[in-house]
Design a protein around this motif. Structure first.
Motif, PDB file in Angstrom:
ATOM      1  N   ASN A  12     -10.513  -4.228 -17.960  1.00  0.00           N
ATOM      2  CA  ASN A  12     -10.639  -3.973 -16.530  1.00  0.00           C
ATOM      3  C   ASN A  12      -9.299  -4.294 -15.890  1.00  0.00           C
ATOM      4  OD1 ASN A  12     -11.157  -3.885 -13.804  1.00  0.00           O
ATOM      5  ND2 ASN A  12     -12.801  -5.396 -13.834  1.00  0.00           N
ATOM      6  N   GLY A  13      -8.547  -3.247 -15.525  1.00  0.00           N
ATOM      7  CA  GLY A  13      -7.235  -3.427 -14.939  1.00  0.00           C
ATOM      8  C   GLY A  13      -7.224  -3.370 -13.424  1.00  0.00           C
ATOM      9  N   SER A  14      -8.382  -3.446 -12.822  1.00  0.00           N
ATOM     10  CA  SER A  14      -8.468  -3.364 -11.368  1.00  0.00           C
ATOM     11  C   SER A  14      -7.861  -4.592 -10.700  1.00  0.00           C
ATOM     12  CB  SER A  14      -9.940  -3.256 -10.947  1.00  0.00           C
ATOM     13  OG  SER A  14     -10.072  -3.370  -9.551  1.00  0.00           O
ATOM     14  N   SER A  22     -14.647  -0.791 -10.102  1.00  0.00           N
ATOM     15  CA  SER A  22     -14.151  -0.895 -11.478  1.00  0.00           C
ATOM     16  C   SER A  22     -14.857  -2.019 -12.229  1.00  0.00           C
ATOM     17  CB  SER A  22     -12.639  -1.130 -11.487  1.00  0.00           C
ATOM     18  OG  SER A  22     -11.975   0.002 -10.978  1.00  0.00           O
ATOM     19  N   THR A  70      -9.679   1.228 -14.369  1.00  0.00           N
ATOM     20  CA  THR A  70      -8.788   0.806 -13.302  1.00  0.00           C
ATOM     21  C   THR A  70      -9.128   1.569 -12.029  1.00  0.00           C
ATOM     22  OG1 THR A  70      -6.481   0.526 -12.633  1.00  0.00           O
ATOM     23  CG2 THR A  70      -6.989   2.465 -13.941  1.00  0.00           C
ATOM     24  N   TRP A  77      -2.747   4.809  -9.679  1.00  0.00           N
ATOM     25  CA  TRP A  77      -3.428   3.784 -10.454  1.00  0.00           C
ATOM     26  C   TRP A  77      -3.056   2.390  -9.986  1.00  0.00           C
ATOM     27  CZ3 TRP A  77      -0.993   7.251 -14.371  1.00  0.00           C
ATOM     28  CH2 TRP A  77      -1.860   8.260 -14.752  1.00  0.00           C
ATOM     29  N   SER A  78      -3.874   1.461 -10.394  1.00  0.00           N
ATOM     30  CA  SER A  78      -3.619   0.046 -10.139  1.00  0.00           C
ATOM     31  C   SER A  78      -2.376  -0.399 -10.906  1.00  0.00           C
ATOM     32  CB  SER A  78      -4.849  -0.753 -10.599  1.00  0.00           C
ATOM     33  OG  SER A  78      -4.534  -2.056 -10.920  1.00  0.00           O
TER      34      SER A  78
END
Length: 79
Positions: A12-14, A22, A70, A77-78
């Motif tokens: 989880n790259g949020s 996300s 993300t 994108w994040s």
């Protein structure tokens, strides 16, 4: 037919971590992989304190596949 269990790492790259869409999608993905597809799944949220570089390498090397989640911020994108 033999069922082979795979190890899937969900990243989880949020920027919002476990909160927001996300985080919800990542949690749902774990449930689907484990409960419905009988796979092994681990959730790594990048806003959490992370291990060192070597530990991250070992973690990544120990999985069969990855799902990266993300958010989209200002049409990109994040980080």
């Amino acid at each position: 037919m033999t069922h082979t269990t795979k190890k899937i790492l969900i990243i989880n790259g949020s920027l919002r971590g476990t909160g927001g869409n996300s985080g919800a999608v990542a949690k749902q993905a774990v449930q689907v992989l484990v409960d419905e597809l009988q796979q092994e799944a681990t959730l790594l949220t990048l806003t959490d304190p992370l291990p060192g570089i070597r530990e991250v390498y070992d973690l990544l090397a120990s999985y069969d596949g990855f799902l990266v989640v993300t958010g989209v911020y200002w049409n990109n994108w994040s980080s």
